[in-house]
Design an enzyme around this catalytic site. Structure first.
Site, PDB file in Angstrom:
ATOM      1  N   GLU A   4       2.069  -5.992 -16.238  1.00  0.00           N
ATOM      2  CA  GLU A   4       1.205  -7.134 -15.919  1.00  0.00           C
ATOM      3  C   GLU A   4      -0.113  -7.049 -16.687  1.00  0.00           C
ATOM      4  OE1 GLU A   4      -0.888  -9.247 -12.023  1.00  0.00           O
ATOM      5  OE2 GLU A   4       0.874  -7.962 -11.776  1.00  0.00           O
ATOM      6  N   ASP A  56      -0.951 -12.894 -16.135  1.00  0.00           N
ATOM      7  CA  ASP A  56      -1.651 -13.412 -14.966  1.00  0.00           C
ATOM      8  C   ASP A  56      -2.864 -14.197 -15.447  1.00  0.00           C
ATOM      9  OD1 ASP A  56      -3.687 -13.465 -12.788  1.00  0.00           O
ATOM     10  OD2 ASP A  56      -2.180 -12.315 -11.683  1.00  0.00           O
ATOM     11  N   TYR A  81       0.932  -1.654  -4.923  1.00  0.00           N
ATOM     12  CA  TYR A  81      -0.318  -1.405  -5.644  1.00  0.00           C
ATOM     13  C   TYR A  81      -0.592   0.087  -5.824  1.00  0.00           C
ATOM     14  CZ  TYR A  81      -1.395  -6.329  -4.674  1.00  0.00           C
ATOM     15  OH  TYR A  81      -1.370  -7.695  -4.601  1.00  0.00           O
ATOM     16  N   HIS A 122       7.733  -7.115  -7.064  1.00  0.00           N
ATOM     17  CA  HIS A 122       6.442  -6.549  -7.439  1.00  0.00           C
ATOM     18  C   HIS A 122       6.337  -5.145  -6.867  1.00  0.00           C
ATOM     19  CE1 HIS A 122       2.214  -6.097  -8.267  1.00  0.00           C
ATOM     20  NE2 HIS A 122       2.055  -7.355  -8.628  1.00  0.00           N
ATOM     21  N   ASP A 124     -11.321  -9.630 -10.968  1.00  0.00           N
ATOM     22  CA  ASP A 124     -10.022  -9.895 -10.335  1.00  0.00           C
ATOM     23  C   ASP A 124     -10.142 -10.416  -8.899  1.00  0.00           C
ATOM     24  OD1 ASP A 124      -7.374 -10.082  -9.617  1.00  0.00           O
ATOM     25  OD2 ASP A 124      -7.007  -7.928  -9.555  1.00  0.00           O
ATOM     26  N   HIS A 183       1.683  -2.989 -12.108  1.00  0.00           N
ATOM     27  CA  HIS A 183       0.376  -2.817 -12.734  1.00  0.00           C
ATOM     28  C   HIS A 183       0.406  -1.523 -13.548  1.00  0.00           C
ATOM     29  CE1 HIS A 183      -1.838  -5.356  -9.444  1.00  0.00           C
ATOM     30  NE2 HIS A 183      -0.900  -6.037 -10.089  1.00  0.00           N
ATOM     31  N   HIS A 201       1.977 -15.305 -13.727  1.00  0.00           N
ATOM     32  CA  HIS A 201       1.299 -15.413 -12.443  1.00  0.00           C
ATOM     33  C   HIS A 201       0.260 -16.520 -12.595  1.00  0.00           C
ATOM     34  CE1 HIS A 201       2.160 -11.037 -10.934  1.00  0.00           C
ATOM     35  NE2 HIS A 201       3.154 -11.876 -10.667  1.00  0.00           N
ATOM     36  N   GLU A 240       0.021 -16.596  -6.792  1.00  0.00           N
ATOM     37  CA  GLU A 240      -0.519 -15.498  -5.983  1.00  0.00           C
ATOM     38  C   GLU A 240      -1.882 -15.910  -5.424  1.00  0.00           C
ATOM     39  OE1 GLU A 240       1.128 -11.430  -7.992  1.00  0.00           O
ATOM     40  OE2 GLU A 240      -0.624 -12.354  -8.909  1.00  0.00           O
ATOM     41  N   HIS A 260      -6.200 -12.840 -14.199  1.00  0.00           N
ATOM     42  CA  HIS A 260      -6.529 -11.550 -14.803  1.00  0.00           C
ATOM     43  C   HIS A 260      -6.995 -11.694 -16.248  1.00  0.00           C
ATOM     44  CE1 HIS A 260      -3.794  -9.130 -11.816  1.00  0.00           C
ATOM     45  NE2 HIS A 260      -4.798  -9.745 -11.229  1.00  0.00           N
ATOM     46  N   HIS A 286      -8.687 -13.779  -7.054  1.00  0.00           N
ATOM     47  CA  HIS A 286      -7.880 -14.984  -7.204  1.00  0.00           C
ATOM     48  C   HIS A 286      -8.457 -16.140  -6.385  1.00  0.00           C
ATOM     49  CE1 HIS A 286      -3.971 -12.689  -8.431  1.00  0.00           C
ATOM     50  NE2 HIS A 286      -5.049 -12.175  -8.980  1.00  0.00           N
ATOM     51  N   ARG A 339       0.822  -1.214   0.000  1.00  0.00           N
ATOM     52  CA  ARG A 339       0.000   0.000   0.000  1.00  0.00           C
ATOM     53  C   ARG A 339       0.855   1.261   0.000  1.00  0.00           C
ATOM     54  NH1 ARG A 339      -4.253  -2.047  -2.237  1.00  0.00           N
ATOM     55  NH2 ARG A 339      -4.912  -3.956  -1.168  1.00  0.00           N
TER      56      ARG A 339
END
Length: 277
Positions: free
Chosen positions: A142, A176, A70, A67, A224, A107, A211, A256, A179, A226, A37
């Site tokens: 991604e 992914d 976000y 990664h 989205d 992303h 992913h 993930e 995704h 998972h 975050r």
């Protein structure tokens, strides 16, 4: 060689992540460069890096995937959002050179009602500012699910970003499975067709990582969410077809899925048993 791992906590450092990976029979891993975050990244410990490199060499860990947080949104409408993206991107790429020749995934961002074309232009602009000739890290865009105002839900959007980047040789793509399924690409019923489209639009030479995730949603839901391997709408057999596909089988795969370490170990064991090496 079947290269598979999962997402691990970076709180204890590189060596600890590598040991966690080996404990579940993984030979790669993914980690956040900082709190997902946002916020300041933990200082790099040179002793930890040296110990990690020795341990990774001993246990066959060759390619790891960092990664971005976000909150990194290069397509953002507000100046402060884009400034954070630039600052974080530059800092992360500098930190990545402590472990040369690895992968950094992000992303592509959200255009926040500015329009897809503007979102694409802004993401490409950030990449043009942060990439440099001397870096050894390959930056991966991604594939996204297309929810809300996300950039990257269609292959054409990723291709448009890449086409606008001057140092495009430093770019690749991470596909992914959750995704793309949620975005409407049928990796369960028509994997060959999806890969043909990817190759036509982006080029398979750009595909550097997978992913590997199941999805709680039906095809094309654009949500989205998972799921554990074999517990979602894509299904175990379809994901096994992904890891065994001749165009994909040599790529590194990263789980993930919503699991703890032991659960990821069980998933890796099932996938290793199904891999046709």
């Amino acid at each position: 060689m079947f290269t598979i791992g999962c997402h691990l906590s970076s709180a204890k450092g590189y060596l600890a992540m590598a040991k966690d990976a080996v404990s579940i029979d993984a030979n790669t891993f993914q980690f956040f460069t900082r709190n997902p975050r946002g916020g300041k990244a933990k200082d790099i410990d040179p002793d930890d890096i040296r110990a990690f490199v020795a341990f990774a060499d001993e246990h066959g860990i060759q390619r790891i995937l960092a990664h971005a947080p976000y909150t990194l949104n290069p397509a953002g409408a507000e100046d402060r959002v884009r400034e954070f993206a630039l600052m974080t991107f530059k800092d992360d790429l500098a930190r990545m050179e402590n472990t040369p020749h690895q992968l950094y995934n992000f992303h592509p961002g959200s255009h926040v009602k500015q329009g897809m074309d503007i979102g694409i232009e802004k993401t490409a602009d950030v990449l043009n500012q942060v990439l440099n000739e001397s870096q050894t890290t390959t930056v991966l865009l991604e594939t996204m699910s297309g929810k809300g105002t996300e950039v990257g839900g269609r292959f054409e959007e990723l291709a448009a970003i890449i086409d606008r980047v001057e140092l495009e040789g430093h770019l690749g793509v991470c596909l992914d499975t959750c995704h793309v399924w949620d975005a409407g690409y049928d990796v369960a019923g028509n994997l060959d067709g999806v890969l043909d489209e990817f190759d036509r639009v982006i080029g398979l030479r750009r595909l550097k990582a997978i992913h590997l995730n199941d999805s709680l949603n039906p095809l094309g839901a654009r949500k989205d969410r998972h799921a554990k391997i074999g517990r979602g709408e894509i299904g175990f057999d379809a994901l096994v077809a992904v890891i065994n596909h001749p165009l994909l089988r040599e790529l590194p795969f990263y789980l993930e899925t919503p699991n703890e370490l032991a659960g990821h170990g069980e998933e890796i064991a099932r996938l290793r048993a199904a891999y046709r090496g």
